[in-house]
Design a protein around this motif. Structure first.
Motif, short mmCIF file in Angstrom:
data_model
loop_
_atom_site.label_atom_id
_atom_site.label_comp_id
_atom_site.label_asym_id
_atom_site.label_seq_id
_atom_site.Cartn_x
_atom_site.Cartn_y
_atom_site.Cartn_z
N ALA A 1 -1.75 -18.26 5.62
CA ALA A 1 -0.73 -17.70 6.52
C ALA A 1 -0.54 -16.24 6.11
CB ALA A 1 0.59 -18.47 6.42
N GLN A 2 -0.81 -15.32 7.05
CA GLN A 2 -0.80 -13.90 6.73
C GLN A 2 0.21 -13.16 7.60
OE1 GLN A 2 -4.95 -13.09 7.57
NE2 GLN A 2 -5.50 -13.25 5.38
N ALA A 3 0.85 -12.19 6.98
CA ALA A 3 1.82 -11.37 7.71
C ALA A 3 1.59 -9.91 7.35
CB ALA A 3 3.25 -11.77 7.35
N PHE A 4 1.69 -9.03 8.38
CA PHE A 4 1.46 -7.59 8.19
C PHE A 4 2.69 -6.86 8.72
CE2 PHE A 4 -2.51 -9.80 9.19
CZ PHE A 4 -3.24 -9.57 8.04
N ARG A 5 3.33 -6.09 7.87
CA ARG A 5 4.60 -5.46 8.25
C ARG A 5 4.58 -3.97 7.90
NH1 ARG A 5 4.84 -9.97 10.11
NH2 ARG A 5 6.46 -11.56 9.74
N GLN A 6 5.33 -3.22 8.72
CA GLN A 6 5.59 -1.83 8.40
C GLN A 6 6.74 -1.72 7.39
OE1 GLN A 6 3.85 0.75 9.27
NE2 GLN A 6 2.44 -0.33 10.66
N GLU A 7 7.57 -2.74 7.35
CA GLU A 7 8.68 -2.81 6.43
C GLU A 7 8.67 -4.19 5.74
OE1 GLU A 7 12.18 -2.14 8.65
OE2 GLU A 7 11.73 -0.03 9.08
N PHE A 8 9.40 -4.29 4.64
CA PHE A 8 9.47 -5.56 3.91
C PHE A 8 10.49 -6.46 4.60
CE2 PHE A 8 10.56 -8.63 0.73
CZ PHE A 8 9.39 -8.85 0.04
N PHE B 1 0.85 -1.19 0.00
CA PHE B 1 0.00 0.00 0.00
C PHE B 1 0.89 1.24 0.00
CE2 PHE B 1 -2.76 -3.26 1.68
CZ PHE B 1 -3.98 -2.98 1.07
N ILE B 2 0.99 1.86 -1.16
CA ILE B 2 1.79 3.09 -1.23
C ILE B 2 1.19 4.16 -0.33
CG2 ILE B 2 2.62 4.87 -2.80
CD1 ILE B 2 2.54 2.79 -5.03
N THR B 3 -0.12 4.24 -0.35
CA THR B 3 -0.84 5.12 0.58
C THR B 3 -1.95 4.32 1.23
OG1 THR B 3 -0.41 7.05 -0.82
CG2 THR B 3 -2.17 7.25 0.81
N LEU B 4 -1.96 4.29 2.55
CA LEU B 4 -3.00 3.54 3.24
C LEU B 4 -4.35 4.24 3.09
CD1 LEU B 4 -1.17 2.52 6.56
CD2 LEU B 4 -1.73 1.05 4.61
N ALA B 5 -5.38 3.47 3.05
CA ALA B 5 -6.73 4.03 2.98
C ALA B 5 -7.04 4.82 4.25
CB ALA B 5 -7.75 2.92 2.77
N THR B 6 -7.70 5.97 4.09
CA THR B 6 -8.03 6.86 5.23
C THR B 6 -9.51 6.76 5.55
OG1 THR B 6 -6.26 8.40 4.60
CG2 THR B 6 -8.01 9.24 6.05
N GLN B 7 -9.81 6.63 6.81
CA GLN B 7 -11.20 6.58 7.30
C GLN B 7 -11.46 7.82 8.16
OE1 GLN B 7 -13.42 4.23 6.54
NE2 GLN B 7 -11.94 3.07 5.28
N VAL B 8 -12.61 8.48 7.90
CA VAL B 8 -13.01 9.65 8.71
C VAL B 8 -14.03 9.18 9.73
CG1 VAL B 8 -14.04 11.94 8.67
CG2 VAL B 8 -12.56 11.20 6.78
N VAL B 9 -13.73 9.44 11.05
CA VAL B 9 -14.63 8.98 12.13
C VAL B 9 -14.93 10.17 13.07
CG1 VAL B 9 -13.74 6.63 12.03
CG2 VAL B 9 -12.67 8.27 13.57
N ASP B 10 -16.01 9.98 13.78
CA ASP B 10 -16.42 11.00 14.77
C ASP B 10 -15.46 10.96 15.95
OD1 ASP B 10 -17.66 12.74 16.46
OD2 ASP B 10 -19.63 11.76 16.35
N LEU C 1 -11.91 12.91 12.94
CA LEU C 1 -10.56 12.33 12.97
C LEU C 1 -10.30 11.52 11.69
CD1 LEU C 1 -10.42 11.10 16.68
CD2 LEU C 1 -9.65 13.29 15.73
N ARG C 2 -9.14 11.72 11.12
CA ARG C 2 -8.73 10.97 9.93
C ARG C 2 -7.74 9.89 10.36
NH1 ARG C 2 -9.17 16.28 8.59
NH2 ARG C 2 -10.49 16.76 6.75
N LEU C 3 -8.19 8.64 10.18
CA LEU C 3 -7.40 7.50 10.66
C LEU C 3 -7.01 6.60 9.48
CD1 LEU C 3 -9.54 6.57 13.79
CD2 LEU C 3 -7.56 8.09 13.69
N GLN C 4 -5.85 6.04 9.59
CA GLN C 4 -5.36 5.06 8.61
C GLN C 4 -5.13 3.74 9.35
OE1 GLN C 4 -1.88 7.05 7.00
NE2 GLN C 4 -3.01 7.59 5.13
N PHE C 5 -5.79 2.70 8.83
CA PHE C 5 -5.67 1.37 9.42
C PHE C 5 -4.84 0.47 8.52
CE2 PHE C 5 -9.62 3.20 10.94
CZ PHE C 5 -9.52 3.02 12.31
N GLY C 6 -4.17 -0.45 9.12
CA GLY C 6 -3.43 -1.44 8.36
C GLY C 6 -1.95 -1.13 8.28
#
Length: 452
Positions: A307-314, A87-96, A107-112
């Motif tokens: 099998a899933q992996a989530f990383r901030q870096e490769f 994800f070059i740019t994470l999706a942004t969610q607007v919440v109360d 609030l503008r939040l990015q998940f993942g």
């Protein structure tokens, strides 16, 4: 003998030796390059090399492979996959903001995480599918049909090769008769020329015999060319290179060896065409069964492991970082309920096709019997005609022999000799045609009896 004479003698002797060796080599090479073929050998060669048989074998092989491929559909299906997402740019969610202690604010939040990877393994097993089961039966029936088609192609090529072989044998026999007749006419012509020189005959007598000899020579030339062409046609039909020389080993006696084909029992069920019609009927019945099977439910079993992996870096190859492995299994059942009547109509259409094929099957049995009756009648007629024609040739030959004797005695004219010669040539041609017809009628009767 002086040295020069000795040297010249040795050179001459060496030349003769070389010439003789070259001649022997040439003759030996021709013999080695020549292939001797009986009718059976020619048919066997065709079964291995003719394009028609090869094409039928390809069809049978493809049908068998299709059957095996369809069997594989009912076996466990396993697949593996690997997916990487950046994800070059994470999706942004607007919440109360009130949910996070900041009422009245957005609030503008990015998940993942920007780097995600999923490795998966899935398996499916077909539990029940009526169409697949019927299709499996149909594929086997189709493979059997292609084998029957191969048998029919083999039968057809045997008939084709036999007819070509017969034509060569018949033409060669006629050529031998023509050469015998030519020898008789040539001798008569030489004798007549001698009589002319002594004043015992007229020049017209020589001309009549010369015309007869020219006619025979032309016929011999055409017949020899015809044999060459017929051999090329035979080689082409059996898949043999045209440049290869062939010699036929079977003659009229061996090809017309006594066979009791007229007393053999005929059975339509033993014929290839009836067997093909029977296979086609079976396929239509399976098609009807398949249309009915579409009303039945289908069931399958599935299993999935990821099998899933989530990383901030490769850093997916870092074994100290966690991988998450969800897995599940289940089964699925599909029950057809309403199809707008299309399935019912397809069943009715399949029933019509089955009835059509039943009628075709009965017609094919009657057609096989008709073919046999006609082949038997043709064989009997050809046998009778050949016997009569052979007797006619013997009679024409005796007439010519007697005319020759009368001509030498001065009782008959050269015109009588020419007329008798033409009768012999006509009788030879008629015998060749009758012999060809008899041989072909015999092979067709064998085909009708399925005894090739």
């Amino acid at each position: 003998m002086d040295p020069l004479s000795i040297m010249m003698h040795n050179i001459t002797k060496a030349k003769k030796t070389i010439a003789f060796a070259a001649l022997v080599f040439a003759l030996t090479g021709d013999l080695m390059a020549q292939t001797s073929l009986s009718l059976q050998q020619a048919q066997d060669y065709a079964l291995q090399n003719s394009f028609q048989i090869k094409s039928s074998k390809y069809d049978a092989e493809v049908a068998q492979l299709e059957t095996e491929a369809l069997i594989g559909v009912g076996l466990p299906q396993v697949s593996a996959g690997l997916q990487y997402q950046n994800f070059i740019t994470l999706a942004t969610q607007v919440v109360d903001g009130s949910f996070f202690g900041a009422p009245g604010q957005e609030l503008r939040l990015q998940f993942g995480t920007p780097h995600n990877m999923t490795a998966s393994l899935s398996a499916n097993q077909l539990l029940f599918n009526g169409s697949w089961l019927v299709g499996l039966q149909a594929s086997k029936a189709y493979a059997d049909l292609q084998k029957k088609n191969l048998s029919k192609s083999e039968q057809d090529i045997k008939v084709q090769v036999a007819q070509s072989y017969h034509a060569i044998v018949v033409t060669q026999e006629r050529l031998d008769l023509l050469k015998q007749t030519r020898a008789v006419i040539a001798q008569m012509l030489d004798d007549t020329k001698a009589y002319l020189q002594n004043g015992f005959v007229e020049e017209q007598d020589v001309d009549h015999l010369q015309l007869s000899l020219n006619q025979v020579d032309n016929t011999i030339f055409q017949t020899e060319n015809g044999i060459s062409l017929l051999k090329d046609l035979l080689k082409f039909s059996i898949g043999m290179p045209l440049q290869e020389e062939v010699a036929l080993t079977d003659d009229r006696a061996s090809l017309l060896a006594p066979i009791d084909v007229l007393s053999q029992t005929f059975s339509a069920d033993n014929t290839i065409d009836v067997q093909l019609a029977s296979n086609a009927l079976s396929l239509q019945q399976l098609n009807l069964k398949n249309e009915k099977a579409k009303f039945l439910p289908t069931a399958s079993l599935f299993y999935s492991l990821q099998a899933q992996a989530f990383r901030q870096e490769f850093n997916f190859f870092d074994t100290s970082r966690p991988w998450f492995a969800p897995q599940l299994w289940g089964f699925q059942i599909n029950v057809p309920i309403l199809s707008g009547g299309s399935k019912y109509k397809n069943v009715q259409k399949a029933k019509v096709e089955v009835q059509r094929m039943k009628d075709t099957f009965e017609v094919s049995k009657n057609g096989a019997l008709l073919t046999y009756n006609q082949a038997k009648n043709d064989y009997e007629t050809a046998l009778k005609n050949f016997t009569t024609t052979e007797q006619s040739l013997q009679l024409a030959q005796r007439i010519l022999d007697k005319t020759n004797i009368k001509y030498k005695e001065g009782v008959a004219s050269s015109m009588d000799v020419s007329t008798s010669t033409n009768q012999v040539l006509t009788a030879q041609q008629n015998l060749a045609g009758a012999l060809q017809t008899l041989m072909d009628a015999q092979i067709k009767l064998k085909k009708a009896l399925n005894t090739l």
